[in-house]
Design an enzyme around this catalytic site. Structure first.
Site, mmCIF file in Angstrom:
data_model
loop_
_atom_site.group_PDB
_atom_site.id
_atom_site.type_symbol
_atom_site.label_atom_id
_atom_site.label_comp_id
_atom_site.label_asym_id
_atom_site.label_seq_id
_atom_site.Cartn_x
_atom_site.Cartn_y
_atom_site.Cartn_z
ATOM 1 C CG MET A 200 -1.634 -1.198 0.953
ATOM 2 S SD MET A 200 -3.470 -0.982 2.044
ATOM 3 C CE MET A 200 -2.843 -0.490 3.839
ATOM 4 N N GLY A 201 2.314 1.262 -0.551
ATOM 5 C CA GLY A 201 2.996 2.122 -0.435
ATOM 6 C C GLY A 201 3.554 2.795 1.112
ATOM 7 C CB ALA A 202 3.766 4.613 3.497
ATOM 8 C CG LEU A 203 7.059 1.273 -0.848
ATOM 9 C CD1 LEU A 203 7.351 0.755 -2.191
ATOM 10 C CD2 LEU A 203 6.011 0.095 -0.104
ATOM 11 C CG HIS B 62 6.898 -2.387 2.043
ATOM 12 N ND1 HIS B 62 6.732 -1.167 2.806
ATOM 13 C CD2 HIS B 62 5.486 -2.960 2.353
ATOM 14 C CE1 HIS B 62 5.733 -0.814 3.295
ATOM 15 N NE2 HIS B 62 4.720 -1.933 3.115
ATOM 16 C CE LYS C 26 3.794 -4.600 11.294
ATOM 17 N NZ LYS C 26 2.807 -4.531 10.380
HETATM 18 P P1 AMP Z 1 1.403 -2.945 3.527
HETATM 19 O O1 AMP Z 1 2.043 -1.812 2.637
HETATM 20 O O2 AMP Z 1 1.647 -2.403 4.835
HETATM 21 O O3 AMP Z 1 0.157 -3.493 3.081
HETATM 22 O O4 AMP Z 1 2.390 -4.213 3.599
HETATM 23 C C1 AMP Z 1 2.848 -4.872 2.190
HETATM 24 C C2 AMP Z 1 3.469 -6.094 2.383
HETATM 25 O O5 AMP Z 1 4.502 -5.719 3.144
HETATM 26 C C3 AMP Z 1 2.288 -6.984 3.435
HETATM 27 O O6 AMP Z 1 2.586 -8.374 2.831
HETATM 28 C C4 AMP Z 1 3.305 -6.943 4.841
HETATM 29 O O7 AMP Z 1 2.967 -8.031 5.580
HETATM 30 C C5 AMP Z 1 4.682 -6.693 4.277
HETATM 31 N N1 AMP Z 1 5.590 -5.905 5.445
HETATM 32 C C6 AMP Z 1 5.027 -4.935 5.829
HETATM 33 N N2 AMP Z 1 5.994 -4.657 7.324
HETATM 34 C C7 AMP Z 1 6.877 -5.512 7.175
HETATM 35 C C8 AMP Z 1 7.990 -5.827 7.907
HETATM 36 N N3 AMP Z 1 8.217 -5.022 8.854
HETATM 37 N N4 AMP Z 1 8.682 -6.878 7.836
HETATM 38 C C9 AMP Z 1 8.028 -7.847 6.588
HETATM 39 N N5 AMP Z 1 7.213 -7.461 5.745
HETATM 40 C C10 AMP Z 1 6.359 -6.269 5.935
#
Ligand code: AMP
Length: 286
Positions: free
Chosen positions: A30-33, A37, A150
């Site tokens: 969802m960005g804000a990488l 990520h 996570k």
């Molecule tokens: P999000 O952008 O928050 O929807 O996350 C996108 C992907 O990144 C999802 O599969 C999350 O589980 C993964 N993710 C987010 N934070 C972490 C982290 N600290 N370590 C590993 N994977 C992560």
């Protein structure tokens, strides 16, 4: 790296790469990488000639409009991080591209997975996740898709989605990336105040304390209780839940304890710290 904004362009890109013999890995975000990520993209890069990352802040998975609006967005920064991590294509559609009619009539029901833990605290959230992941898998047709441990419940849900709908995709779970003090890296951490950031380490501390209780012979119930006590002792934190679960999300301690548990299992925690809802988990070895 190429930025692609429409489904048609992405399909054409994947088809061309496939003709050239490339395997495809997808990393939905969802960005804000951040570094979490990046670790997913790096993992995919080791295995596929074409690594696609998607950036889509999916309205379906936000129960509160203010939460959706406040979700951090910085496409330029995200593109730079994806490029550095080794992605070749970033798919970043606007909401109208994904939901041309405003929202789907047909969506994915996460079943019992959507009715527990995050599903209780965030009604509709997991259905929104399942629906957008199904769409992204249909659009990108990857060989494998990469998700972080996570968000453990999300990972379990996606594994089940792919299995139950017979999607030809390998779902790869990737280890949680943490800050040096143990806090799981998250886009939401940026919303914490200085005091909140210090207090947020309580989630990881709670998981470690719960794991220690399990090692001391107190069972999955003891692990949950000790982790909960740790969070409750932090004045800036409000506990939502701690839960010891197996890899199908079966609760091992409540309402009735499952006997003869030998591990490994997952200890999950969710809490609001300084107004920001955070989740984390660890594997508790046998
Ligand atoms: P999000 O952008 O928050 O929807 O996350 C996108 C992907 O990144 C999802 O599969 C999350 O589980 C993964 N993710 C987010 N934070 C972490 C982290 N600290 N370590 C590993 N994977 C992560």
């Amino acid at each position: 790296m190429r930025l692609v904004e429409t489904i048609g362009e992405l399909r054409a890109e994947v088809a061309e790469q496939r003709r050239a013999g490339a395997g495809v890995g997808l990393v939905p975000t969802m960005g804000a990488l951040h570094a979490g990520h990046a670790s997913l993209v790096e993992r995919a890069r080791d295995r596929h000639a074409l690594v696609l990352a998607s950036i889509f802040v999916n309205p379906l998975q936000f129960e509160r409009p203010d939460d959706l609006e406040r979700y951090p967005r910085d496409l330029e920064r995200d593109l730079a991080l994806l490029e550095r991590s080794g992605a070749q294509v970033c798919f970043a559609p606007v909401a109208k591209e994904m939901y041309p009619d405003g929202g789907p009539i047909v969506s994915v029901d996460p079943g019992t997975i959507g009715a527990t833990l995050e599903g209780v605290s965030r009604p509709g959230h997991l259905s929104g996740v399942a629906t957008v992941v199904a769409k992204l898998l249909c659009i990108a047709t990857p060989d494998a898709a990469y998700f972080g441990e996570k968000d453990f419940q999300q990972l379990v849900l996606v594994r089940r989605l792919v299995r139950d709908l017979s999607m030809p995709v390998d779902v790869v779970g990737c280890a949680t990336v943490r800050e040096p003090d143990g806090l799981a890296t998250s886009s939401r951490n940026a919303r914490l105040s200085v005091a909140g950031r210090a207090a947020a380490t309580v989630l990881h501390r709670a998981l470690l304390a719960g794991s220690a209780a399990w090692r001391a012979g107190r069972g999955p119930g003891g692990a949950e209780t000790v982790a909960a006590q740790e969070v409750r002792a932090e004045p800036l934190a409000t506990l939502d839940y701690t839960a010891a679960v197996d890899d199908r999300l079966t609760r091992l301690a409540a309402p009735a304890p499952v006997t003869g548990v030998t591990g490994p299992f997952r200890l999950l925690v969710a809490a609001t710290v300084d107004g920001v809802r955070l989740v984390d988990n660890v594997e508790v070895p046998s």
